[in-house]
Motif scaffolding. Structure first.
Motif, short mmCIF file in Angstrom:
data_model
loop_
_atom_site.label_atom_id
_atom_site.label_comp_id
_atom_site.label_asym_id
_atom_site.label_seq_id
_atom_site.Cartn_x
_atom_site.Cartn_y
_atom_site.Cartn_z
N SER A 1 -10.02 4.06 -1.52
CA SER A 1 -9.86 3.83 0.00
C SER A 1 -8.81 4.25 0.49
O SER A 1 -8.25 3.54 2.17
CB SER A 1 -10.79 2.83 0.46
OG SER A 1 -9.78 2.16 -0.27
N ALA A 2 -7.55 4.48 -0.19
CA ALA A 2 -6.42 4.84 0.21
C ALA A 2 -6.58 5.78 1.42
O ALA A 2 -6.97 7.23 1.36
CB ALA A 2 -5.34 5.11 -0.55
N LEU A 3 -5.50 5.27 2.74
CA LEU A 3 -6.35 6.48 3.55
C LEU A 3 -4.51 7.36 3.27
O LEU A 3 -5.24 8.39 4.02
CB LEU A 3 -5.98 6.03 5.36
CG LEU A 3 -6.32 5.00 5.35
CD1 LEU A 3 -6.34 4.10 6.92
CD2 LEU A 3 -7.64 5.63 6.06
N GLY A 4 -4.50 7.08 2.61
CA GLY A 4 -2.75 8.26 2.35
C GLY A 4 -1.63 7.84 1.01
O GLY A 4 -2.10 6.68 0.83
N LEU B 1 -1.31 3.37 1.25
CA LEU B 1 -1.23 3.05 2.66
C LEU B 1 -3.11 2.48 2.87
O LEU B 1 -3.91 3.59 2.56
CB LEU B 1 -1.52 3.93 4.03
CG LEU B 1 0.54 3.91 3.84
CD1 LEU B 1 0.80 5.30 3.61
CD2 LEU B 1 1.26 3.52 5.24
N PHE B 2 -3.83 1.58 2.73
CA PHE B 2 -4.53 1.24 2.93
C PHE B 2 -5.02 0.20 4.29
O PHE B 2 -4.71 -0.50 4.52
CB PHE B 2 -5.19 -0.16 1.76
CG PHE B 2 -5.85 0.54 0.52
CD1 PHE B 2 -3.90 1.24 -0.32
CD2 PHE B 2 -6.50 1.08 0.00
CE1 PHE B 2 -4.04 1.53 -1.52
CE2 PHE B 2 -5.87 1.53 -1.58
CZ PHE B 2 -5.38 1.99 -2.27
N GLU B 3 -6.43 0.60 4.82
CA GLU B 3 -6.54 -0.01 5.58
C GLU B 3 -6.72 -1.64 5.09
O GLU B 3 -7.40 -1.96 4.08
CB GLU B 3 -8.22 0.40 6.22
CG GLU B 3 -8.03 -0.08 7.62
CD GLU B 3 -9.30 0.43 8.22
OE1 GLU B 3 -10.15 1.43 7.40
OE2 GLU B 3 -9.61 0.12 9.63
N ASP B 4 -6.35 -2.87 6.35
CA ASP B 4 -6.65 -4.07 5.57
C ASP B 4 -7.73 -4.77 5.86
O ASP B 4 -7.27 -5.23 4.54
CB ASP B 4 -6.09 -4.83 6.76
CG ASP B 4 -4.25 -5.06 6.64
OD1 ASP B 4 -4.05 -4.35 5.73
OD2 ASP B 4 -3.57 -6.17 7.90
N LYS B 5 -8.78 -4.18 6.03
CA LYS B 5 -10.23 -4.63 5.88
C LYS B 5 -10.77 -4.38 4.09
O LYS B 5 -11.73 -4.59 3.21
CB LYS B 5 -11.48 -3.79 6.88
CG LYS B 5 -11.81 -3.11 6.67
CD LYS B 5 -13.03 -2.80 8.25
CE LYS B 5 -13.11 -1.32 7.67
NZ LYS B 5 -14.10 -0.98 8.56
N HIS B 6 -10.18 -3.64 4.11
CA HIS B 6 -10.80 -2.65 2.45
C HIS B 6 -10.41 -3.40 1.28
O HIS B 6 -8.81 -3.91 1.73
CB HIS B 6 -10.56 -1.65 2.44
CG HIS B 6 -11.06 -0.35 3.07
ND1 HIS B 6 -13.14 -0.98 3.62
CD2 HIS B 6 -11.58 0.19 4.26
CE1 HIS B 6 -13.70 0.35 3.71
NE2 HIS B 6 -12.74 0.68 4.63
#
Ligand code: AMP
Length: 456
Positions: free
Chosen positions: A311-314, A300-305
């Motif tokens: 930068s993977a959040l999980g 899961l990646f935050e869209d802005k990245h």
């Protein structure tokens, strides 16, 4: 009186010092040991601590809603557990393990991830006798001897969910939904990157093809990838070095090597995600680097990245063979882990969203003016707490102005004010902080009034 005595004592000391002609001034005591944080470790202090707690509460809420049950396993495990499950040739095993010998020469380590520990516990605690699937969740510390940088620590924490004992593709979709909704509940906008690694046979067939292709391009690969080509060619796929990315862009893709059954499984997961309107991107280079994954893998990646490695959040995936590999009965399983520190940084960076504002519930501040009011508030906040109501306050502050500033800092929606007049009258002022409207309420009705506000 007391103060005078103190002063006298001090002046006597000074005189004595002078008569003994001690020339050196008395220096402050130095700490005996220099204070250091071990490299890659960190403290979490307020206000991050408050946000951390909210993230934990959000995890409890979502895990409970999806019927996951809490587990704990030790931070210290046998090193062999991870070597057997994650596989040699992975960065975690080859470079990042906090592994050492204890006093008896036992080879132990600080766990670098949670899944292998959960699988061990499932087998050893006989969880196969429970109603299946067993759905487990936890938040706990992990240790990797990684190069510390922004968002990468040597001790970090994960929110981990595992569903063990069920092979249906809907389970993978449910896990992705839990991870996605957790991040969304915290105010983050994320996209899921997803791929399938198929069965070990699919993967073995693909590896022959991939290795042949990469050998032909060896000259364009970075030094690390040249080694990976020998040890774990799949890892070349997620190398971020420019030359390697260019090679990977032309490499054969694993989806083309999936059996019909594996393809159908993957399509099913995607259809569930469509149904749930969860945004995803098919990412053929996503392999997650560990040996135990089969079929679905996701991150899961935050869209802005954009596509940066850290930068993977999980991330997570299905690991149908792990429990058997560790000596248990053949047991399908799937799970994910979200990095709490990375999520905390992402939430903190949200525009116009202070940690206290993450709560959608009204925040109540209780201010006092005068000693009698202070005592009354002290008693009342405990009565409220016993009834499950939490109010913010600062009993040490005497000035009402300072307390109202604090209420603003906490983003209080309502402030209760108890001054001398209110103490006499048996009332309390309730101020709506947005509209500025104040209401006089009977002190016996404080709880009722707050319950009404919280329900609004
Ligand atoms: P992994 O088990 O490597 O897939 O990691 C899952 C998640 O844990 C990542 O997406 C990160 O959010 C987090 N994570 C992994 N390694 C670290 C680290 N060294 N420091 C902080 N967070 C990490």
């Amino acid at each position: 009186m007391l103060i005078k005595k103190e002063a006298k004592k001090k002046s006597v000391k000074v005189t004595l010092a002078k008569t003994k002609s001690v020339s050196k001034p008395v220096l402050p005591v130095k700490p005996a040991v220099a204070l250091n944080l071990v490299r890659g470790m960190k403290d979490i202090i307020p206000p991050q601590g408050d946000l951390w707690l909210r993230m934990t509460q959000t995890a409890i809420d979502i895990a409970t809603a999806y019927d996951f049950h809490y587990f704990e396993t030790p931070v210290v495990e046998a090193t062999s557990l991870f070597v057997r499950s994650l596989g040699r040739g992975t960065d975690v095993i080859d470079k990042e393990m906090y592994a050492f010998e204890d006093r008896d020469g036992g080879k132990i380590c600080l766990r670098p991830e949670m899944t292998a520990s959960v699988a061990r516990s499932y087998i050893m605690q006989g969880m196969q006798t429970l109603s299946q699937p067993v759905k487990l969740w936890n938040i706990g510390p992990l240790f990797r001897y990684d190069r510390p940088q922004a968002g990468r620590y040597r001790e970090f924490h994960q929110f981990d969910c595992e569903t063990i004992g069920e092979s249906a593709p809907v389970i993978d979709a449910e896990l992705i939904a839990v991870a996605y909704n957790y991040l969304r509940d915290l105010g983050l906008t994320v996209t899921v990157r997803i791929n399938s690694l198929g069965t070990p046979t699919d993967r073995a067939n693909y590896l022959v093809e991939l290795t042949g292709f990469l050998r032909g391009k060896r000259g364009y690969l970075c030094d690390d990838c040249k080694k990976r080509l020998l040890k774990n060619p799949l890892r070349v796929l997620d190398c971020k070095v420019d030359g390697c990315s260019a090679v990977v862009a032309e490499a054969p893709q694993i989806v083309d090597w999936l059996s019909e059954t594996s393809k159908t499984f993957f399509m099913s997961v995607l259809e569930y995600l469509d149904e749930l309107a969860i945004p995803y991107v098919l990412t053929p280079t996503l392999v997650r680097g560990l040996d135990y994954y089969t079929h679905t893998v996701f991150e899961l990646f935050e869209d802005k990245h954009n596509e940066t490695a850290q930068s993977a959040l999980g991330g997570g995936g299905r690991y149908d063979l792990l429990i058997e590999q560790l000596g248990g009965q053949p047991t399908p399983a799937s799970g994910f882990a979200i990095g709490m520190e990375r999520v905390m940084h992402a939430v903190q960076a949200l525009p116009n969203l202070e940690p206290q504002k993450i709560s959608s519930k009204p925040i109540i501040f209780f201010a006092h003016l005068g000693e009698q009011a202070r005592r009354r508030v002290l008693k009342t906040i405990e009565e409220l707490r016993q009834n499950g109501i939490v109010v913010r306050h600062n009993l040490a502050k005497s000035s009402l102005k300072a307390q109202l500033e604090l209420a603003n800092k906490y983003n209080a929606t309502h402030t209760l004010i108890l001054g001398q007049k209110e103490v006499q009258d048996g009332t309390v002022l309730v101020r709506n902080m947005e509209s500025g409207i104040q209401e006089i309420v009977d002190q016996n009705k404080i709880r009722q009034t707050i319950v009404k506000i919280l329900a609004s």
